[in-house]
Design an enzyme around this catalytic site. Structure first.
Site, PDB file in Angstrom:
ATOM      1  N   ARG A  16     -24.856 -19.847  -5.916  1.00 35.07           N
ATOM      2  CA  ARG A  16     -23.554 -20.156  -5.342  1.00 35.07           C
ATOM      3  C   ARG A  16     -22.633 -20.709  -6.420  1.00 35.07           C
ATOM      4  O   ARG A  16     -23.073 -21.162  -7.479  1.00 35.07           O
ATOM      5  CB  ARG A  16     -23.676 -21.155  -4.182  1.00 35.07           C
ATOM      6  N   LEU A  17     -21.357 -20.668  -6.092  1.00 32.54           N
ATOM      7  CA  LEU A  17     -20.320 -21.227  -6.953  1.00 32.54           C
ATOM      8  C   LEU A  17     -19.256 -21.795  -6.041  1.00 32.54           C
ATOM      9  O   LEU A  17     -18.809 -21.128  -5.094  1.00 32.54           O
ATOM     10  CB  LEU A  17     -19.750 -20.135  -7.869  1.00 32.54           C
ATOM     11  N   ASP A  18     -18.841 -23.027  -6.299  1.00 28.40           N
ATOM     12  CA  ASP A  18     -17.947 -23.723  -5.391  1.00 28.40           C
ATOM     13  C   ASP A  18     -16.621 -22.993  -5.222  1.00 28.40           C
ATOM     14  O   ASP A  18     -16.233 -22.160  -6.040  1.00 28.40           O
ATOM     15  CB  ASP A  18     -17.678 -25.145  -5.899  1.00 28.40           C
ATOM     16  N   LEU A  19     -15.935 -23.365  -4.147  1.00 27.14           N
ATOM     17  CA  LEU A  19     -14.638 -22.768  -3.837  1.00 27.14           C
ATOM     18  C   LEU A  19     -13.642 -22.962  -4.963  1.00 27.14           C
ATOM     19  O   LEU A  19     -12.892 -22.050  -5.323  1.00 27.14           O
ATOM     20  CB  LEU A  19     -14.096 -23.380  -2.535  1.00 27.14           C
TER      21      LEU A  19
END
Length: 415
Positions: free
Chosen positions: A234-237
């Site tokens: 994942r990668l933050d918004l």
């Protein structure tokens, strides 16, 4: 009356023991199709985990579902050993060197016999990285995710990064050649976005109409997105950079496994933290004194607020040269990590150094580097990148319980 009660208790106890013993016997039942000798056998789930097909928990789940279903053709996933479906439950055992194991749909025809000499169609399990390139080509892709997209599913009025996986955003020169047979694009509609509350970037917001639906092209059709790919990690918004999508379970497991040692590089811009956020005030947290000493990162062992497990040491940490034109107090930090907790870097900077992250870009995941990939564009992984991700696969830790018991027994006998 007390005698009758004692007899009832004795019968109930005997019945429970018989039931438990029958369960233990059922767990050791070995299907004649899969067995060789008792000494050289292990549980099927353990053997599948050793080969890297799936985890022991996932194998146990598939075996349990198969044992509870009368017709294996109705199941989506069935474990096959030497061409035959395994329906006996989680207690099935196979040889320690068994290699003819696979997971496929239950409706596949099983015309293979149990005699190994007549099985010419048996396929030996081959590790993912050792398979022919034409079989795994296009299984994994890399996207340069911009800020404003979530890596997971569409939620809280945020646009998922999978919406960027369109044919027009691909930069591969062979998209219409070899990859055309392995990549599938389908047309998906927006679920309806509220433009007033969503975090859709401006360059995407301009392509939306008042109803919150994506603009259509001249043929009044939706732009198709890549089908069957899931985000591995994942990668933050509010973060950008390398984000890998894959349709291969082995690749996803290699990237997101807690035992994985793949290095991930980040370039972070930070400023001194001025005040606590509303959530930090609710938790009762205090900001540490401002410091530029990176020893807490490199040493490890520190715990973030309300986290039970301590942090692992950072592989590399260094300050980069600042831009002389930048008049603000912004400094650039480079970090290389082997773990990835939720918002870990942002929390580390605030809780250990007293710094606030204003920009975060992931530049590489192992051999997969962002390079010259434009923002919002994607490409398939090369053969060298796929092989590089599977180098130095994590080895399982050997249990020390048996050794400790043996040592304690020897000390007891020698005493």
């Amino acid at each position: 009356m007390p005698l009758v009660f004692e007899m009832m208790v004795f019968l109930n106890f005997t019945r429970n023991n018989i039931f438990r013993s029958s369960q233990r016997c059922a767990s050791t039942i070995i299907s004649p199709s899969f067995s060789t000798t008792i000494k050289d056998e292990v549980r099927l789930s353990k053997r599948m985990s050793e080969l890297g097909i799936c985890s022991r928990r996932e194998a146990a789940r598939i075996l349990k579902d198969a044992s509870e279903c009368s017709n294996h053709k109705a199941l989506k996933s069935v474990i096959y050993v030497r061409g035959l479906p395994v329906m006996e439950g989680t207690g099935v055992k196979v040889a320690q060197d068994e290699k003819y194991i696979e997971i496929r749909s239950g409706n596949v025809a099983t015309a293979i016999t149990s005699d190994e000499s007549n099985n010419k169609d048996l396929k030996e399990y081959v590790p993912y990285a050792e398979r022919p390139w034409h079989e795994i080509c296009g299984d994994s892709i890399v996207l340069n995710k911009p800020i404003g997209y979530v890596s997971g599913q569409e939620e809280h009025q945020h646009v998922p990064a999978v919406r960027l996986l369109t044919r027009s955003n691909n930069i591969d020169t062979d998209i219409d050649g070899i990859l055309s047979s392995s990549l599938r694009f389908t047309k998906k509609k927006w679920s309806g976005l509220d433009l007033e509350t969503s975090s859709v970037p401006k360059h995407i917001r301009n392509t939306l109409n008042r109803d919150g639906k994506a603009a259509v092209d001249q043929d009044n059709k939706w732009e198709a997105t890549l089908q069957g790919y899931s985000c591995a990690g994942r990668l933050d918004l509010d973060s950008a950079g390398v984000l890998i999508f894959t349709r291969a379970g082995m690749m996803a497991r290699r990237l997101i496994s807690p035992q994985s040692k793949i290095k991930k590089e980040y370039i972070i811009k930070v400023t001194p933290a001025v005040q606590l956020t509303a959530r930090e005030r609710e938790m009762g947290m205090n900001l540490p004194p401002l410091t530029t000493d990176l020893e807490p990162f490199l040493k490890g062992g520190r715990r973030l607020w309300n986290d039970a497990k301590p942090l692992k040491p950072v592989v590399e940490a260094e300050w980069l040269q600042n831009d002389p034109k930048d008049k603000q107090e912004i400094r650039t930090l480079r970090l290389v990590l082997q773990e990835g907790k939720k918002r870990q870097i942002r929390r580390m900077c605030r809780e250990l150094l007293g710094l606030h992250v204003v920009d975060l870009v992931r530049t590489s995941i192992g051999p997969v580097k962002i390079g010259s990939l434009p923002e919002g564009k994607w490409r398939t992984l090369t053969k060298e990148e796929v092989l590089g991700l599977f180098l130095d696969s994590p080895k399982k830790r050997k249990s020390k319980k048996k050794r400790k018991r043996k040592e304690s027994r020897d000390t007891y006998l020698n005493a």
